[in-house]
Enzyme design. Sequence first.
Site, PDB file in Angstrom:
ATOM      1  N   ASP A 281      75.949  12.525 -30.557  1.00 33.03           N
ATOM      2  CA  ASP A 281      75.736  11.287 -31.365  1.00 33.03           C
ATOM      3  C   ASP A 281      75.308  10.213 -30.377  1.00 33.03           C
ATOM      4  OD1 ASP A 281      75.982   8.830 -32.744  1.00 33.03           O
ATOM      5  OD2 ASP A 281      77.929   9.179 -33.649  1.00 33.03           O
ATOM      6  N   ILE A 282      74.087   9.571 -30.710  1.00 32.89           N
ATOM      7  CA  ILE A 282      73.571   8.797 -29.212  1.00 32.89           C
ATOM      8  C   ILE A 282      74.322   7.450 -29.316  1.00 32.89           C
ATOM      9  CG2 ILE A 282      72.046   7.630 -31.080  1.00 32.89           C
ATOM     10  CD1 ILE A 282      69.862   8.080 -28.607  1.00 32.89           C
TER      11      ILE A 282
ATOM     12  N   ASP B  47      69.148   5.346 -37.604  1.00 35.88           N
ATOM     13  CA  ASP B  47      69.001   4.110 -37.719  1.00 35.88           C
ATOM     14  C   ASP B  47      70.316   3.421 -38.178  1.00 35.88           C
ATOM     15  OD1 ASP B  47      67.807   1.360 -37.797  1.00 35.88           O
ATOM     16  OD2 ASP B  47      66.549   2.139 -39.415  1.00 35.88           O
TER      17      ASP B  47
ATOM     18  N   ILE C 290      64.112  12.217 -41.362  1.00 35.04           N
ATOM     19  CA  ILE C 290      63.866  11.770 -42.494  1.00 35.04           C
ATOM     20  C   ILE C 290      62.112  11.571 -42.493  1.00 35.04           C
ATOM     21  CG2 ILE C 290      63.387   9.462 -44.151  1.00 35.04           C
ATOM     22  CD1 ILE C 290      66.409   9.236 -43.290  1.00 35.04           C
TER      23      ILE C 290
HETATM   24  N1  AR6 Z   1      72.738  10.281 -32.997  1.00 32.82           N
HETATM   25  C1  AR6 Z   1      71.600  11.104 -32.614  1.00 32.82           C
HETATM   26  N2  AR6 Z   1      70.683  11.708 -33.213  1.00 32.82           N
HETATM   27  C2  AR6 Z   1      70.753  11.620 -34.785  1.00 32.82           C
HETATM   28  C3  AR6 Z   1      71.963  10.814 -35.019  1.00 32.82           C
HETATM   29  C4  AR6 Z   1      73.056  10.465 -34.377  1.00 32.82           C
HETATM   30  N3  AR6 Z   1      73.817   9.587 -34.832  1.00 32.82           N
HETATM   31  N4  AR6 Z   1      71.800  10.902 -36.646  1.00 32.82           N
HETATM   32  C5  AR6 Z   1      70.755  11.418 -36.894  1.00 32.82           C
HETATM   33  N5  AR6 Z   1      69.974  12.034 -35.666  1.00 32.82           N
HETATM   34  P1  AR6 Z   1      66.117  10.145 -38.665  1.00 32.82           P
HETATM   35  P2  AR6 Z   1      63.016   9.804 -38.586  1.00 32.82           P
HETATM   36  C6  AR6 Z   1      68.775  12.681 -35.499  1.00 32.82           C
HETATM   37  O1  AR6 Z   1      65.887  10.708 -39.967  1.00 32.82           O
HETATM   38  O2  AR6 Z   1      62.979  11.053 -38.943  1.00 32.82           O
HETATM   39  C7  AR6 Z   1      65.631   5.991 -41.165  1.00 32.82           C
HETATM   40  O3  AR6 Z   1      65.694   5.642 -42.559  1.00 32.82           O
HETATM   41  C8  AR6 Z   1      68.252  13.658 -36.656  1.00 32.82           C
HETATM   42  O4  AR6 Z   1      68.840  14.799 -36.792  1.00 32.82           O
HETATM   43  O5  AR6 Z   1      67.267   9.148 -38.147  1.00 32.82           O
HETATM   44  O6  AR6 Z   1      62.314   9.158 -37.253  1.00 32.82           O
HETATM   45  C9  AR6 Z   1      64.736   4.943 -40.566  1.00 32.82           C
HETATM   46  O7  AR6 Z   1      65.031   3.515 -40.847  1.00 32.82           O
HETATM   47  C10 AR6 Z   1      66.813  13.725 -36.409  1.00 32.82           C
HETATM   48  O8  AR6 Z   1      66.841  14.937 -35.391  1.00 32.82           O
HETATM   49  O9  AR6 Z   1      64.682   9.258 -38.192  1.00 32.82           O
HETATM   50  C11 AR6 Z   1      63.257   5.244 -41.028  1.00 32.82           C
HETATM   51  O10 AR6 Z   1      63.082   4.850 -42.056  1.00 32.82           O
HETATM   52  C12 AR6 Z   1      66.580  12.835 -35.603  1.00 32.82           C
HETATM   53  O11 AR6 Z   1      67.815  11.968 -35.443  1.00 32.82           O
HETATM   54  C13 AR6 Z   1      63.301   6.945 -40.838  1.00 32.82           C
HETATM   55  O12 AR6 Z   1      64.605   7.119 -41.175  1.00 32.82           O
HETATM   56  C14 AR6 Z   1      65.683  11.536 -36.170  1.00 32.82           C
HETATM   57  O13 AR6 Z   1      65.995  11.613 -37.765  1.00 32.82           O
HETATM   58  C15 AR6 Z   1      63.051   7.380 -39.537  1.00 32.82           C
HETATM   59  O14 AR6 Z   1      63.024   8.857 -39.828  1.00 32.82           O
END
Ligand code: AR6
Length: 172
Positions: free
Chosen positions: A9-10, A33, A123
């Site tokens: 978890d970042i 986010d 997402i």
């Molecule tokens: N720590 C590290 N990585 C994570 C965590 C965490 N706590 N939680 C999720 N990931 P995403 P996107 C990973 O969906 O695709 C938001 O609504 C996850 O497994 O967070 O860039 C924003 O507001 C994945 O590999 O971001 C935008 O609207 C990675 O983080 C939209 O989502 C990115 O997944 C951005 O979509």
Amino acid sequence: MKLTLIQGDITLIEVDAIVNAANSSLLGGGGVDGTIHRKGGPEILDACRAVRAKQGKCKTGQAVITTAGKLPAEYVIHTVGPVWNGGTKNEDQLLSDCYVNSLNLAKENGCKTVAFPNISTGIYRFPKERAAKIAIDAVKDVSADFPEIEEVIFVCFDKDNYQYYQSLLETE
Ligand code: AR6
């Protein structure tokens, strides 16, 4: 520049800056986010609102920097990854820009350690292996331009991403 890979978890990582996979509104969302804003507290959203008031939305591929609020990191760099659209909308270049523009902001703010999530691979549905290669190549290609940055940590949340990064970092 040392490249490190971890699964986790970042929001728990103690670095100078963590990068957030934001959207152009900068006002929060789901995925990483949502976790960053929830755990970092309202200071981050206040700072994002201040950025919005000054420059408006953040374009895809661009980045902005704020406090990290209650998180162990000092800063959050919010970057807006591309939504995957089959590869026809310049997604590869825009994803690469996210990494390079985030490193630029880190450097400008004196950061020596930066942690990245796997931008766009949740997402926004960017294919994970392709995104991993772009991320690693982007950081490696510019590493000589950032002698001040000592370490970049790729933080993979899910196992698939972790495994793609592991094999790419081993072979490259
Ligand atoms: N720590 C590290 N990585 C994570 C965590 C965490 N706590 N939680 C999720 N990931 P995403 P996107 C990973 O969906 O695709 C938001 O609504 C996850 O497994 O967070 O860039 C924003 O507001 C994945 O590999 O971001 C935008 O609207 C990675 O983080 C939209 O989502 C990115 O997944 C951005 O979509």
